[in-house]
Motif scaffolding. Structure first.
Motif, short mmCIF file in Angstrom:
data_model
loop_
_atom_site.label_atom_id
_atom_site.label_comp_id
_atom_site.label_asym_id
_atom_site.label_seq_id
_atom_site.Cartn_x
_atom_site.Cartn_y
_atom_site.Cartn_z
N ALA A 51 0.79 -1.34 0.07
CA ALA A 51 -0.09 0.09 -0.06
C ALA A 51 0.87 1.23 -0.07
CB ALA A 51 -1.07 0.12 1.29
N ALA A 52 2.14 1.09 0.48
CA ALA A 52 2.88 2.32 0.57
C ALA A 52 3.73 2.81 -0.47
CB ALA A 52 3.71 2.33 2.05
N THR A 53 4.06 1.68 -1.29
CA THR A 53 4.71 1.73 -2.27
C THR A 53 4.09 1.79 -3.83
OG1 THR A 53 5.29 -0.57 -2.63
CG2 THR A 53 6.59 0.76 -1.35
N ASP A 54 4.53 2.10 -4.85
CA ASP A 54 4.03 2.08 -6.27
C ASP A 54 4.78 1.44 -7.23
OD1 ASP A 54 6.04 3.59 -6.79
OD2 ASP A 54 4.60 5.60 -7.26
N SER A 55 5.94 0.68 -6.98
CA SER A 55 6.62 0.02 -8.17
C SER A 55 5.82 -1.26 -8.48
CB SER A 55 8.12 -0.39 -7.55
OG SER A 55 8.50 -1.31 -8.62
N ASP A 56 5.97 -1.64 -9.85
CA ASP A 56 5.17 -3.02 -10.23
C ASP A 56 5.93 -4.19 -9.85
OD1 ASP A 56 3.13 -4.24 -11.58
OD2 ASP A 56 4.75 -4.97 -13.27
N VAL A 57 7.30 -3.86 -9.28
CA VAL A 57 7.88 -5.32 -8.76
C VAL A 57 8.41 -4.89 -7.46
CG1 VAL A 57 9.94 -6.53 -9.21
CG2 VAL A 57 8.62 -6.06 -11.12
N ILE A 58 7.88 -5.58 -6.59
CA ILE A 58 8.27 -5.49 -5.06
C ILE A 58 9.07 -6.85 -4.77
CG2 ILE A 58 7.49 -5.07 -2.87
CD1 ILE A 58 4.83 -4.14 -3.99
N VAL A 59 10.16 -6.74 -4.09
CA VAL A 59 11.31 -7.64 -3.60
C VAL A 59 10.89 -7.69 -2.07
CG1 VAL A 59 13.36 -8.44 -3.68
CG2 VAL A 59 12.61 -7.49 -5.54
N PHE A 60 10.28 -8.64 -1.50
CA PHE A 60 10.05 -8.69 -0.28
C PHE A 60 11.42 -9.78 0.26
CE2 PHE A 60 5.71 -8.10 -1.70
CZ PHE A 60 5.30 -7.29 -1.10
N ALA A 61 12.19 -8.95 1.01
CA ALA A 61 13.27 -9.68 1.45
C ALA A 61 13.45 -9.77 3.18
CB ALA A 61 14.67 -9.37 0.85
N HIS A 62 14.14 -10.72 3.73
CA HIS A 62 14.24 -10.73 5.08
C HIS A 62 15.51 -9.61 5.39
CE1 HIS A 62 12.45 -14.87 6.45
NE2 HIS A 62 11.75 -14.08 5.91
N HIS A 63 15.49 -9.14 6.41
CA HIS A 63 16.57 -8.05 6.91
C HIS A 63 18.09 -8.89 6.81
CE1 HIS A 63 15.78 -8.44 11.56
NE2 HIS A 63 16.12 -9.67 11.29
N ASP A 64 17.90 -9.99 7.14
CA ASP A 64 19.31 -10.68 7.14
C ASP A 64 19.62 -11.41 5.83
OD1 ASP A 64 17.45 -12.73 6.94
OD2 ASP A 64 18.18 -13.73 8.92
N VAL A 65 19.20 -10.69 4.76
CA VAL A 65 19.50 -11.54 3.38
C VAL A 65 20.36 -10.26 2.64
CG1 VAL A 65 18.53 -11.53 0.82
CG2 VAL A 65 17.30 -12.67 2.92
N TYR A 66 21.34 -10.65 1.97
CA TYR A 66 22.44 -9.70 1.32
C TYR A 66 22.30 -9.93 -0.15
CZ TYR A 66 26.96 -7.74 -0.38
OH TYR A 66 27.71 -7.07 -1.15
N LEU A 67 22.38 -8.81 -1.02
CA LEU A 67 21.99 -9.01 -2.60
C LEU A 67 23.32 -8.78 -3.19
CD1 LEU A 67 18.62 -7.24 -2.82
CD2 LEU A 67 19.11 -9.84 -2.56
N PRO A 68 23.93 -9.61 -3.61
CA PRO A 68 25.18 -9.47 -4.23
C PRO A 68 25.39 -8.29 -5.32
CG PRO A 68 25.18 -11.85 -4.09
CD PRO A 68 23.44 -11.16 -3.70
N ARG A 69 26.72 -7.77 -5.70
CA ARG A 69 26.73 -6.97 -6.56
C ARG A 69 26.23 -7.48 -7.94
NH1 ARG A 69 29.36 -2.49 -6.65
NH2 ARG A 69 30.45 -2.90 -4.57
N GLY A 70 25.40 -6.50 -8.69
CA GLY A 70 24.87 -6.94 -10.02
C GLY A 70 23.59 -7.84 -9.73
N TRP A 71 23.16 -7.90 -8.50
CA TRP A 71 22.15 -8.75 -8.41
C TRP A 71 20.80 -8.07 -9.11
CZ3 TRP A 71 17.17 -8.26 -6.42
CH2 TRP A 71 16.33 -9.46 -5.76
N GLU A 72 20.76 -6.78 -9.23
CA GLU A 72 19.39 -6.23 -9.71
C GLU A 72 19.39 -6.25 -11.15
OE1 GLU A 72 22.79 -2.95 -9.52
OE2 GLU A 72 22.20 -4.58 -8.42
N ALA A 73 20.71 -6.33 -11.79
CA ALA A 73 20.47 -6.61 -13.26
C ALA A 73 20.28 -8.16 -13.80
CB ALA A 73 22.05 -6.47 -13.60
N LEU A 74 20.78 -9.01 -12.77
CA LEU A 74 20.38 -10.38 -12.88
C LEU A 74 18.59 -10.61 -12.71
CD1 LEU A 74 21.09 -13.18 -13.14
CD2 LEU A 74 21.49 -13.43 -10.76
N LEU A 75 18.15 -9.84 -11.63
CA LEU A 75 16.68 -9.75 -11.46
C LEU A 75 16.22 -9.45 -12.84
CD1 LEU A 75 14.11 -9.93 -9.73
CD2 LEU A 75 14.63 -7.51 -9.15
#
Length: 263
Positions: A51-75
């Motif tokens: 409800a608080a955001t408007d992006s069409d793609v929402i990545v729900f992640a735990h706070h103890d998750v780390y996304l390595p460099r380049g992850w957004e391009a892979l996504l």
């Protein structure tokens, strides 16, 4: 060019958040992080984030998750492929279980001290997700169930909701680090979530989740508790200290940079 997305997280620890998810390189590169605090359940926290955001793609992640460099391009690469193959997809994830019980990742988990899940060579339909990272497509109309209690099995519930709506749920190969602490046993809150899933999705039972099978009898939950007691010492010995730097764990997994090769 990477597609716009937002990362949403429910966190009760600034220390864990800053050492892991908030330290992901994509955030310094412009990706946005929305944090929900003090929610009574994961479902409520995530629906608040929708409800608080408007992006069409929402990545729900735990706070103890780390996304390595380049992850957004892979996504972006993985979702483009998923959309070509399955235009009506609803949710995707980093770790999921297929109907034939195959587990798809790959992800690192500190609580087990290893990389788990086979690499999907194409988007793989799944019947449950680990909650560590779930990608939701807003256009699907899917939401979490505010009535679901606690902080377990909402990854399986959202897959059931996608299936019931005729949407797809897929493991798509999103390597990441889950710097999660070791859990010796399943608590009463897990039992509550299990019973809730039994009552809400009888048409889909049995459902194999990353932890146990949700069955009509519930005997699989008893069996899992017994197996966890028997394997406690072995599992504790395999676990890795969550104080290990997340970026170092990613490098040791061969995930120092996930940017897809050109062409």
């Amino acid at each position: 060019m990477p597609m716009p997305f937002i990362i949403a997280c429910a966190s009760n620890s600034d220390a864990i958040l800053s050492a892991n998810l908030a330290a992901s390189p994509c955030l310094s590169g412009g990706a946005l992080l929305h944090v929900e605090r003090d929610a009574p359940s994961a479902a409520t926290a995530y629906n608040r984030a929708i409800a608080a955001t408007d992006s069409d793609v929402i990545v729900f992640a735990h706070h103890d998750v780390y996304l390595p460099r380049g992850w957004e391009a892979l996504l972006a690469d993985r979702l483009a492929d998923l959309t070509r193959r399955h235009p009506d997809w609803g949710v995707a994830g980093a770790f999921g279980v297929a109907a034939d019980h195959r587990q798809f990742g790959p992800v690192w988990t500190s609580s087990l001290g290893q990389i788990i899940g086979r690499v999907p060579l194409q988007p793989e339909p799944v019947i449950s997700f680990d909650e560590m990272l779930i990608v939701l497509r807003r256009a699907s109309g899917l939401r979490f169930d505010d009535n679901q209690p606690g902080w377990h099995m909402y990854g399986t519930d959202i897959v059931c909701r996608a299936r019931a709506a005729g949407k797809g749920a897929y493991a798509i190969g999103l390597p990441c680090i889950h710097n999660d602490r070791f859990h010796g046993a399943l608590g009463p809150d897990f039992t509550e979530s299990y019973r809730w899933m039994q009552a809400n999705w009888p048409q889909f039972l049995p459902i194999q989740t990353p932890v146990t099978k949700i069955s009509r009898s519930g005997l699989h939950l008893m069996r899992e508790r017994w197996n966890m007691r028997k394997s406690l010492a072995l599992r504790a010995g395999d676990a890795v200290d969550t104080g290990a730097p997340a970026a170092e764990l990613a490098a040791r997994c061969g995930w120092a940079d996930l940017t897809p090769a050109a062409g």
